[in-house]
Motif scaffolding. Sequence first.
Motif, mmCIF file in Angstrom:
data_model
loop_
_atom_site.group_PDB
_atom_site.id
_atom_site.type_symbol
_atom_site.label_atom_id
_atom_site.label_comp_id
_atom_site.label_asym_id
_atom_site.label_seq_id
_atom_site.Cartn_x
_atom_site.Cartn_y
_atom_site.Cartn_z
ATOM 1 N N ASP A 1 1.020 5.231 1.821
ATOM 2 C CA ASP A 1 0.468 6.032 2.928
ATOM 3 C C ASP A 1 0.184 7.422 2.372
ATOM 4 O O ASP A 1 1.100 8.220 2.187
ATOM 5 C CB ASP A 1 1.474 6.121 4.080
ATOM 6 N N ARG B 1 3.808 10.284 12.235
ATOM 7 C CA ARG B 1 3.458 11.049 11.033
ATOM 8 C C ARG B 1 3.007 12.457 11.379
ATOM 9 O O ARG B 1 2.502 12.706 12.469
ATOM 10 C CB ARG B 1 2.281 10.367 10.313
ATOM 11 N N HIS C 1 0.855 -1.201 0.000
ATOM 12 C CA HIS C 1 0.000 0.000 0.000
ATOM 13 C C HIS C 1 0.882 1.239 0.000
ATOM 14 O O HIS C 1 2.092 1.154 0.206
ATOM 15 C CB HIS C 1 -0.899 0.010 1.240
ATOM 16 N N HIS D 1 4.677 -0.214 -0.088
ATOM 17 C CA HIS D 1 5.411 -1.007 0.902
ATOM 18 C C HIS D 1 4.446 -1.948 1.611
ATOM 19 O O HIS D 1 3.228 -1.733 1.583
ATOM 20 C CB HIS D 1 6.122 -0.086 1.897
#
Length: 217
Positions: free
Chosen positions: A137, A214, A135, A191
């Motif tokens: 992010d 994040r 996927h 990743h």
Amino acid sequence: MNYDLFDLSNNGDTWTEEICKDALVLRQFAVAQAPELMQAVTEVTTQAPFRHMQTPGGYTMSASLSSCGSMGWVSDRVGYRYSSHDPQSKQPWPAMPEILSKLATEAAEAAGYHRFYPDACLINRYTPGAKMSLHQDRNERDYDAPIVSVSLGVPATFLFGGMQRGDKTIKVPLAHGDVVVWGGESRLKFHGILPIKAGYHSLTGEDRINITFRVAG
Ligand code: MD3
Ligand code: FE
């Protein structure tokens, strides 16, 4: 001088490896602090328990997730997003423990990113066999800020690809205490995590814990 073959500590040494441009692994960067980091994880997950999120496609994720900080990540049949509240308790997410936020800022600094102050900390728990499919992010507001990830407990094989799902991937082993800083070009690459092999770590038992930091909101 006697070398002790059974001394698995590394005298506090850490070293850096480059996965690709803008992605640095700080090997064993978090080993010394791991017990306190796990304690912080337990405090967070006592308030916001690990849960298996549903994907918009109707699948149940095999890794379970908790969050802390002013933003947490949520996934259900409606979609993926960040939210200031835990949808389960309807309460704000637990505050980010200082030991976690400090480690993230220090790791980013070590990788050349100044003043990294994350507002979201996601905690993934993998039991044996759990995985994370390839996927990207893309739910964070600021793609210029890096993502910092910390691996604890049982090791994993990380899959790292390119900007297209079908691009060639490389495998990167991630062990207890390894910290990765994903910035620049690496930030939006595909990743994932291969199914976790059965194992045992004194701090986490059969589990692997991954903490990511994040700038989301
Ligand atoms: C590369 N977690 O939470 S951490 C995730 O081990 C996630 O639990 C994995 O992917 C885990 O989204 C991998 C390493 C990681 C995290 C975010 C990245 C690598 C990344 C974002 C962009 C590129
Ligand atoms: Fe990810």
